[in-house]
Design an enzyme around this catalytic site. Structure first.
Site, PDB file in Angstrom:
ATOM      1  N   GLU A  55      96.808 -15.136 -48.324  1.00  0.00           N
ATOM      2  CA  GLU A  55      96.669 -13.682 -47.432  1.00  0.00           C
ATOM      3  C   GLU A  55      96.441 -12.401 -47.443  1.00  0.00           C
ATOM      4  OE1 GLU A  55      96.308 -14.108 -44.088  1.00  0.00           O
ATOM      5  OE2 GLU A  55      97.917 -16.449 -43.714  1.00  0.00           O
ATOM      6  N   ARG A  97      92.851 -10.740 -46.749  1.00  0.00           N
ATOM      7  CA  ARG A  97      92.412  -9.442 -46.021  1.00  0.00           C
ATOM      8  C   ARG A  97      92.507  -8.510 -47.281  1.00  0.00           C
ATOM      9  NH1 ARG A  97      96.892 -10.033 -41.410  1.00  0.00           N
ATOM     10  NH2 ARG A  97      97.487 -12.773 -41.359  1.00  0.00           N
ATOM     11  N   ASP A 147      91.703 -26.138 -42.980  1.00  0.00           N
ATOM     12  CA  ASP A 147      90.449 -25.530 -41.572  1.00  0.00           C
ATOM     13  C   ASP A 147      90.146 -24.507 -43.006  1.00  0.00           C
ATOM     14  OD1 ASP A 147      92.718 -23.105 -42.655  1.00  0.00           O
ATOM     15  OD2 ASP A 147      93.338 -22.803 -40.478  1.00  0.00           O
TER      16      ASP A 147
END
Length: 647
Positions: A281, A285, A414
Site C-alpha cells: 500500500e 499510494r 489481481d
C-alpha cells in the site's frame, strides 16, 4: 753491634713490615712508551688540520635558523617513509603507515611557527610606523572584517550560481515534462463536458471536506468529520489522501488545491516516524503518487520524496529468496508477514505489484538498486514450477515454495497480472520477459478459471487446489480493462477485446442488480442467482474504482457510448447515496434502499474512482494510453522515451 754509618732518611711500614724506598728515575722501556704516545697525538693533530673539510662553508647560521623554522618536518618529528620531500616520495612498506595524528600535529606546529614569525614581522613593521596598542587591535579588526566580507560575498555568489543552475535545470524539465497529455482533454461534446465538470466538482467537494476536517490525516471520516487511519498506514498521520490525490488535482486543473497539496508534501511529508506500514500500500499510494506527480510536473521534490520513502521499504526485501515481506517498521526496519497468510507466506498481489514504481524510480534517479530488487522477484517467480500454469496467491519468502494453491484474479492476486502487462508497456515494449509471463498466466486462467453463467455472463471463478469457487470480487473487475488493453499485443486482438467487453458487462450487472446501483465487494453465481452478493460480509461498497476503471479502458479502446452511460450511472449513484455534507462515504449494504454508511472516504476514491470518471468524459489527448501507463492506484507513469520525465 755498632750501627752502620749510612741509614735511609725515610722508612715506610705496612702492617709492621718495612717497605723499601721507590726508585727516583724511569726505566728505559717506560720512556719509549711515553714518547710513542706523544708522537701519535702529534700526527693526529697534524692530519686533522690539513685534511678535514671546512665545515664553516657547509653549516651556517642561516641553515641553522632554517632547520628550526622547519621544525616538525625533521627536527621534532622525523620524516616517515612515504612522506613527500622536495618533490620525491620516500617509499614505505604497507605495514609501516604514518600515524595521521602525527602528521596533523606536524602540520599544525609548522603553521603555528610560521604564524608566530609572521606576527613578529608585522609587529616590527607596526612599531616602525609608530602604530601600537588599540590602533593595532582596530587595524586587525578591520582586516578581519574585510576578510569576512570577501568570504561572505564569495559564498553568496557560489550559492546564487548553484541556485540559478538548479532553477534553469528545473525550468527546462518543467518546460518538457508532462507535455504529452498532462492537462487538457476538454471534450467537444457539450454533454460530455457537463458531465466532466460534475466529476470535477465531486473532486473539489471531497478534497475541500478532507482539508476542512482531516487535514494531514490519512483519510477522512465524512460523517464524523474527523481523521481516519486504517491499519495499512499504521498509527501515524502521514497524509495518505494528500499524496494519493495530488496528481488527480493537477490533471483536473484544480491549481490552488494542487499547490496546497504540493506544499504540504514538500514541508510535512516525512517517514521518519515509528510506525509499521504495508509495503504494498505504501508503494502504490505514496511512492506511486509521488512518482506520478513528478512525471506530470517535473518537480524534483516529488522524485526525492519518492526515493526517500522507497528506501524505507528496502528492508522488506532482506529474505533468503528476495521475495519481500508484507510489513515493515519504519523505525527499526523490522519486517513480517500477515499472520493470516498461509503459514507465514507473502502475497502475490503485494510482492508482484512493485515493479512499475521501482523500475521507473531507478530510471529517473539512476540508482539501479530499486530495479534489482524487483528483478530478483521476477527471477524467483520464473524459476518456480507453476501448478497448471497458474500462480498461487501465497509464496513463502524463506523457502521459495508456494503456500495454499489458491488462485484468484481478484483479492490476493489481481494487480500481479496487471503489472506484468503494464511493465511490458511502460518499457516501450522492450520487457519481453514480462510479456511472456503475462501471456502464459492469462492463457492458464482462461483455460482453468473463465466461466460462463446460465444467462451467458463471463466471469473469472476462483481456483482452489483444483476446485472452482464461483465467486468474483469487485477487485477482479479491473480484468476487463486489462484484457482489452493487452488485446492489441496479443495474437488475437478481437478475441481479447470481446473478453474485456464481456467482463465489463458482468461487472456492470453486479451494479445494476443492487438497490443503490453500486456494486458489492464480491458477487456469486449459483443455481438461483447471478452477479449478486449472497453473503452479508460481501454486500458492502467502499468507493472502489475497478468497475469504472474497466469502463474507462473500454471507452478509450472501442468508443462504445454505453461505457460513458454506465460511468454516468455510477456518478449519479455516488451523488445520491455516498455524498454527505462532509465528503463521500462507503455503503454497508448495497441492496438496501436506504443503506447505512460506513463513514470512511477512502484515499483511492480521489486517486482512482474520480480520476477514471473524469478521464471517461475527457478527450483522449488527456493522458493518452500510448504515452502513459497507470499503476494499480491509477497514478500515471510515462512510457519509455516519450518525454524527458520518462525513462
Amino acid at each position: 753491634m755498632a750501627a752502620s754509618g749510612v741509614l735511609p732518611t725515610y722508612q715506610r711500614y705496612v702492617n709492621g713490615v718495612p717497605v723499601p724506598a721507590g726508585r727516583k728515575t724511569l726505566r728505559l722501556r717506560e720512556k719509549y712508551i711515553i714518547l710513542l704516545v706523544f708522537a701519535t697525538f702529534g700526527i693526529v693533530c697534524f692530519g686533522a688540520f690539513f685534511f678535514l673539510p671546512n665545515l664553516q662553508d657547509r653549516v651556517t647560521m642561516v641553515e641553522v635558523r632554517k632547520r628550526f623554522r622547519d621544525a616538525g618536518e625533521g627536527l621534532f618529528l622525523p620524516q616517515q617513509e612515504g612522506d613527500s620531500h622536495e618533490g620525491k616520495v620516500i617509499p614505505r612498506h604497507d605495514d609501516d603507515l604514518v600515524d595521521p595524528h602525527k602528521i596533523d600535529d606536524k602540520i599544525r606546529l609548522q603553521m603555528n611557527i610560521e604564524k608566530d614569525m609572521a606576527n613578529v614581522k608585522v609587529k616590527k613593521e607596526l612599531d616602525k610606523q609608530g602604530i601600537k596598542g588599540e590602533e593595532v587591535k582596530k587595524l586587525q579588526g578591520n582586516i578581519q572584517e574585510d576578510k569576512d566580507k570577501i568570504l561572505q560575498k564569495q559564498k553568496e555568489e557560489e550559492e546564487k550560481k548553484k541556485l540559478e543552475e538548479k532553477q534553469k535545470a528545473l525550468q527546462v524539465e518543467q518546460d518538457h515534462a508532462g507535455h504529452v497529455g498532462a492537462k487538457g482533454g476538454e471534450p467537444q461534446d457539450s454533454t460530455a463536458k457537463e458531465k466532466r465538470d460534475t466529476v470535477r466538482k465531486m473532486m473539489k467537494h471531497a478534497w475541500d471536506s478532507y482539508v476542512k476536517y482531516a487535514w494531514g490525516a490519512n483519510e477522512l471520516r465524512p460523517i464524523s468529520r474527523r481523521g481516519h487511519s486504517a491499519s495499512i498506514f499504521g498509527t501515524m498521520a502521514l497524509g495518505a489522501t494528500i499524496v494519493d490525490s495530488v496528481d488527480t488535482l493537477f490533471i483536473m486543473g484544480l491549481e490552488e488545491e494542487y499547490k496546497k497539496a504540493r506544499d504540504w508534501i514538500a514541508t510535512n511529508l516525512s517517514f521518519e516516524v515509528s510506525s509499521e506500514l504495508s509495503v504494498f500500500e505504501t508503494n502504490i499510494r505514496f511512492v506511486g503518487g509521488l512518482l506520478a506527480a513528478y512525471a506530470l510536473t517535473g518537480d524534483q521534490m516529488f522524485k526525492q520524496k519518492a526515493a526517500n520513502i522507497a528506501d524505507k521499504l528496502m528492508p522488506a526485501f532482506n529474505t533468503p529468496t528476495g521475495i519481500p515481506y508484507s510489513m515493515v517498521n519504519l523505525k527499526t526496519g523490522g519486517t513480517r508477514n500477515w499472520g493470516w497468510a498461509s503459514g507465514g507466506c507473502s502475497i502475490l498481489s503485494e510482492f508482484g505489484s512493485l515493479h512499475l514504481e521501482f523500475y521507473y524510480l531507478s530510471a529517473i534517479t539512476g540508482d539501479k538498486k530499486y530495479l534489482e530488487k524487483v528483478q530478483k522477484v521476477r527471477s524467483v517467480l520464473n524459476q518456480l514450477e507453476k501448478p497448471s500454469g497458474l500462480y498461487p496467491n501465497y509464496l513463502n519468502p524463506k523457502t521459495g515454495k508456494w503456500g495454499q494453491h489458491h488462485v484468484s484474479i481478484g483479492a490476493l492476486g489481481d494487480s500481479f497480472y496487471e503489472y506484468l502487462l503494464k511493465s511490458y508497456l511502460l518499457s516501450g515494449k522492450e520487457d519481453l520477459e514480462a510479456k511472456k509471463m503475462y501471456d502464459g498466466a492469462v492463457t492458464a486462467m482462461l483455460d482453468k478459471m473463465m466461466q460462463t453463467s446460465k444467462s451467458g455472463m463471463k466471469y473469472f471463478a476462483e481456483y482452489k487446489s483444483g476446485r472452482l469457487e464461483h465467486k468474483m470480487d469487485h477487485l477482479g473487475c479491473f480484468s476487463g480493462g486489462m484484457l482489452a488493453l493487452g488485446a492489441k499485443e496479443s495474437d488475437n486482438e478481437t478475441k481479447y477485446l470481446k473478453l474485456g467487453a464481456d467482463i465489463a458487462h458482468t461487472c456492470h450487472e453486479s451494479y445494476d442488480r443492487t438497490a443503490v446501483k453500486l456494486g458489492p465487494e464480491a458477487f456469486r453465481f449459483d443455481t438461483t442467482s447471478e452477479a449478486v452478493a449472497t453473503r452479508s460480509n460481501e454486500k458492502y461498497y467502499i468507493l472502489r474504482p475497478e468497475v469504472v476503471e474497466t469502463h474507462f479502458y473500454m471507452w478509450r479502446l472501442t468508443k462504445d457510448q454505453k461505457y460513458r452511460d454506465w460511468a454516468w450511472e455510477a456518478v449519479q449513484a455516488l451523488e445520491k447515496h455516498s455524498r454527505t455534507e462532509g465528503g463521500y462515504t462507503g455503503i454497508r449494504d448495497v441492496y438496501q434502499v436506504v443503506p447505512q454508511k460506513d463513514d470512511v472516504q477512502q484515499s483511492f476514491f480521489m486517486a482512482e474512482t474520480l480520476k477514471y470518471l473524469y478521464l471517461i468524459f475527457s478527450d483522449d489527448d488527456l493522458i493518452p494510453l500510448d504515452k502513459w501507463v497507470f499503476n494499480t492506484e491509477a497514478h500515471p507513469f510515462p512510457v519509455k522515451g516519450n518525454h524527458p520525465a520518462s525513462i
